[in-house]
Design an enzyme around this catalytic site. Structure first.
Site, PDB file in Angstrom:
ATOM      1  N   ASP A 118       0.910  -1.321   0.040  1.00 29.19           N
ATOM      2  CA  ASP A 118      -0.074  -0.096   0.009  1.00 29.19           C
ATOM      3  C   ASP A 118       0.917   1.307  -0.068  1.00 29.19           C
ATOM      4  O   ASP A 118       2.344   1.001   0.258  1.00 29.19           O
ATOM      5  CB  ASP A 118      -0.826  -0.074   1.174  1.00 29.19           C
ATOM      6  N   GLU A 143     -10.392   6.841   5.112  1.00 20.83           N
ATOM      7  CA  GLU A 143      -9.172   6.239   5.844  1.00 20.83           C
ATOM      8  C   GLU A 143      -9.324   6.941   7.335  1.00 20.83           C
ATOM      9  O   GLU A 143     -10.329   7.058   7.868  1.00 20.83           O
ATOM     10  CB  GLU A 143      -7.911   6.557   5.137  1.00 20.83           C
TER      11      GLU A 143
END
Ligand code: BGC
Ligand code: BGC
Length: 598
Positions: free
Chosen positions: A301, A491
Site C-alpha cells: 500500500d 481512511e
C-alpha cells in the site's frame, strides 16, 4: 512439463501457461535494474513518461484525487496513454499497468458513474447486481486506459468507528466473501484479456477491518510532514486475535476472492498481534501464495513499506522478503530501484525472490492481454445512461427501511417538505474516494440529487426545500423528508469515536418535525449512526448509505416505484455505549439482516 495447476482465474479462457511462458521469456532478457523497475509502482506525479521509458517502470498509479487538470475523461485517457507510451519506449518495451482507486465506479473521474459504496452493495446482498456494478466500473475504468482497479475491499468491518467501514460490504465474512467474489468476476470479466476488463485487487490483506480502537500505528517518521498521525485511531491499527479468528473471519473473503480468480492483492497497513502485515512472510507467502494457491502478485500500500523501519533500505528488504512483489513506492522510485539492486548484490534478497516477483507481475500483464499491444480506448463508455440506470437500480436495492409506521410510505402527498443539505448535494451522497481522496461537497461531478429526483418523481406535487429545515412558521404539509448526512471522509481521517448523529443534523430534523404530520428520515452515512430519540420521533427511517451519483434510486423507493428490499449488512448500535464495545454482546437497535419491506 510442470504440474503447476491452471489457476482458478484464467480457467478455460486465458491460457495461464501461455502467460507464464511469455513471462519466462521476457524475464530472461531483463537486467537486475530492469527487474527492480518492473517491481516499482510510482505515483503519476512523481515520474514522467520519459523516466518510465528510461527505467522500464512496471506500474503508475493515481491515488485518491490523482487527477489530470482539468479532470475530464479525455484528459484521463491522455494522461494514462502518455505513461503507456513511455513504457513502450523503454529498452524492452514491457507494457505498463496503470492502477487507480476505482472503488465505487471510476471514482476519481468527473463524469463517471458513481455507484453506491460497498456498504450499500452489502445491503443489497445481491451478487448478480454486484457483479454487474463492478463490470460497469471495469468498462468505465478501462475506457481511460487504466487496466487495474484497487478494488474490491474485502475487509470484514467489525467496528463502525473505522473511517473505512463504508468500503466494506459488512461485518459478515460469508457476505463479504460472496460479494467480493462477484466484484472480482465483474472487474476481470469472463475474459481478463478483453480490452474492457481490469485487474481486480483484493484489499487490504488481511484483518484491516478487525483492528482495535486506539491501536493505530502509523509510524511517526512517515507522518512528520502532515501531522496526520494523531488523527488515526483504528485505521492501520492492530488486529488482536488468535489465528482461528483471523482465518474464520478475515481470511475467508480472500479464499473466495482468490477462487474467483483475483490476480492481485494489496497488503494492509495494519498489524496482526503487533506484526505489520507488510513484512508478514507467513501470511503473505506461506498462507496466501502457498496455501491458498494465489498465483497473481502482491502490491504494497501507499508508502506502506516505509512504516516498517526508519531505514528505507531495511524496509525494502523486509517487504520483498516477506513476499511483496510490487511496491507502491510511490514517490522516491529511484531510491527504491537502487535498494532492490543493492539487496540482491549484497545477498540480503535472493535473486530467485526477485525473479518470482517479476514473473508474477509479467504473467498477470500477459493474462490481461497487455502484450497484445491493443490499447485503443474510447471514453464514450463513461457515465452512460445505461450505467447510470444500473447505479439507480443498485441505489434502490441498497436502501434499508429501518422503521416504518403504516401509511407513511410510499410518498403520495401533493405537498412535501424536504430538509437537510444531504437532500441536494452530490458530494455528500458520494462520500469519500470521489473526485478527491477525502471526497467533497456540492456539485463535484454530474449526477442527480435526492431532491431533484423527488421533484422529477412527483411532478404534480409541491416539493419545498429548506436546507436547514427552517420553513416559514405557517408552513405545514402532510409529510416531510429530512435527509441527514455525514461529512465525507476517507481512511483514518474518518476514524470517529462518537457516532451520534451530529447536532446540526439533529437540529434540521427537529425544525422540520414541527411543520409536518409524518416525518421520513433518510440517513446518508458510511456506517450506522446512533440516532437516539429521533427513532421515536420519525415515522419512517431509511438507511441510504453513500449512494453515489444516482439519487433517483432513493426517490424510487420513497415514492414506491421500486420496493424496499435492502437489509442491514451489519449490526446497527442503539447507543454510544454499544459503539464503545463493538464486539460486545448487546442488543442492537437493528440487527444484521433487518429491513422492513414496503
Ligand atoms: C489506501 C489504498 C489505496 C491506495 C492508493 C492507500 O492509502 O489504503 O486503499 O488503494 O492508497 O490510493
Ligand atoms: C493519496 C491517497 C493515499 C493517501 C495515503 C493521499 O495523499 O491521495 O491515494 O491513499 O495519501 O495516505
Amino acid at each position: 512439463m510442470t504440474t503447476q495447476p491452471r489457476t482458478h482465474l484464467v480457467g478455460d479462457v486465458v491460457d495461464l501457461e501461455a502467460s507464464q511462458a511469455i513471462a519466462r521469456t521476457v524475464l530472461d532478457t531483463m537486467t537486475l535494474p530492469e527487474k527492480a523497475a518492473q517491481m516499482t509502482q510510482v505515483d503519476k506525479g512523481a515520474a514522467t513518461p520519459d523516466q518510465v521509458a528510461e527505467h522500464g517502470i512496471g506500474s503508475v498509479l493515481s491515488g485518491g484525487g490523482g487527477n489530470p487538470s482539468p479532470n475530464t475523461p479525455a484528459n484521463w485517457a491522455g494522461m494514462v496513454g502518455d505513461f503507456l507510451d513511455g513504457a513502450k519506449r523503454s529498452r524492452l518495451g514491457i507494457p505498463l499497468l496503470y492502477g487507480t482507486d476505482a472503488v465505487h465506479g471510476h471514482s476519481n473521474v468527473v463524469g463517471a458513474t458513481m455507484f453506491p459504496h460497498n456498504v450499500g452493495l452489502g445491503a443489497t446482498g445481491n451478487e448478480d447486481l454486484v457483479e454487474r456494478v463492478y463490470r460497469a466500473t471495469a468498462v468505465e475504468t478501462a475506457a481511460t486506459g487504466a487496466r487495474w482497479a484497487f478494488a474490491p475491499t474485502v475487509a470484514v468491518s467489525i467496528d463502525p468507528r473505522w473511517g473505512r467501514s463504508y468500503e466494506s460490504f459488512g461485518d459478515d465474512p460469508e457476505l463479504v466473501g460472496r460479494l467480493g467474489a462477484a466484484a472480482v468476476r465483474g472487474l476481470q470479466g469472463s475474459r481478463p484479456d478483453a480490452p474492457d476488463s481490469v485487474l481486480a485487487c483484493l484489499k487490504h490483506y488481511v484483518g484491516d477491518g478487525g483492528t482495535e480502537w486506539g491501536t493505530a500505528s502509523r509510524a511517526e517518521w512517515t507522518d512528520w510532514w502532515n501531522g496526520w498521525g494523531t488523527q488515526w485511531h483504528i485505521d492501520q491499527g492492530d488486529l488482536r486475535a488468535d489465528e482461528m479468528t483471523l482465518r474464520r473471519t478475515h481470511l475467508r473473503p480472500y479464499v473466495a476472492g482468490v477462487e474467483a480468480g483475483a490476480l492481485s492483492v494489496m497488503a494492509s497497513y495494519s498489524s496482526w498481534n503487533g506484526d505489520k502485515l507488510h513484512a508478514h512472510r507467513r501470511l503473505i507467502t506461506d498462507v496466501l501464495k502457498d496455501e491458498l494457491g494465489f498465483s497473481g502478485f502482491v502490491v504494497s500500500d501507499w508508502m506502506g513499506i516505509d512504516q516498517l523501519d526508519p531505514d528505507p533500505y531495511r524496509c525494502v528488504v523486509m517487504a520483498v522478503n516477506a513476499g511483496i512483489d510490487m511496491v507502491m513506492v510511490p514517490f522516491e522510485f529511484e531510491r527504491f530501484i537502487r535498494n532492490v539492486v543493492t539487496g540482491v548484490e549484497t545477498g540480503d534478497i535472493a535473486p530467485s525472490r526477485v525473479d518470482d516477483a517479476v514473473r508474477r507481475i509479467l504473467s498477470v500483464k500477459a493474462a490481461l492481454g497487455l502484450f497484445d499491444g491493443t490499447d485503443e480506448v474510447s471514453t464514450d463508455a463513461i457515465g452512460t445512461s445505461a450505467h447510470r440506470a444500473l447505479a439507480r437500480e443498485a441505489v434502490a436495492a441498497s436502501a434499508v427501511l429501518l422503521e416504518h409506521r403504516a401509511g407513511t410510505l410510499p410518498l403520495t402527498a401533493d405537498h412535501i417538505l424536504v430538509a437537510g443539505q444531504g437532500a441536494d448535494d452530490i458530494g455528500l451522497q458520494c462520500g469519500g474516494w470521489t473526485i478527491e481522496w477525502q471526497g467533497g461537497s456540492g456539485p463535484i461531478t454530474p449526477g442527480t440529487t435526492i431532491l431533484q429526483a423527488l421533484r422529477d418523481a412527483r411532478p404534480g406535487s409541491r416539493v419545498e426545500f429548506a436546507s436547514d429545515g427552517a420553513f416559514a412558521p405557517a408552513t405545514s404539509a402532510p409529510v416531510g423528508v429530512a435527509v441527514v448526512a455525514e461529512r465525507p471522509y476517507a481512511e483514518g481521517l474518518g476514524d470517529r469515536g462518537d457516532l451520534r448523529l451530529a447536532a446540526d443534523q439533529v437540529a434540521v430534523v427537529e425544525r422540520l418535525r414541527s411543520h409536518v404530520d409524518r416525518l421520513v428520515l433518510v440517513v446518508i452515512s458510511g456506517r450506522p449512526l446512533v440516532l437516539g430519540d429521533l427513532v421515536d420521533r420519525c415515522d419512517a427511517i431509511v438507511a441510504a448509505w453513500l449512494p453515489g451519483t444516482e439519487g433517483a434510486g432513493i426517490a424510487d423507493v420513497l415514492t414506491g416505484s421500486r420496493p424496499f428490499t435492502g437489509t442491514l449488512p451489519r449490526r446497527w448500535p442503539a447507543s454510544a455505549a454499544q459503539v464503545d464495545a463493538p464486539a460486545g454482546p448487546w442488543t442492537p437497535a437493528w440487527d444484521r439482516g433487518h429491513g422492513v419491506a414496503v
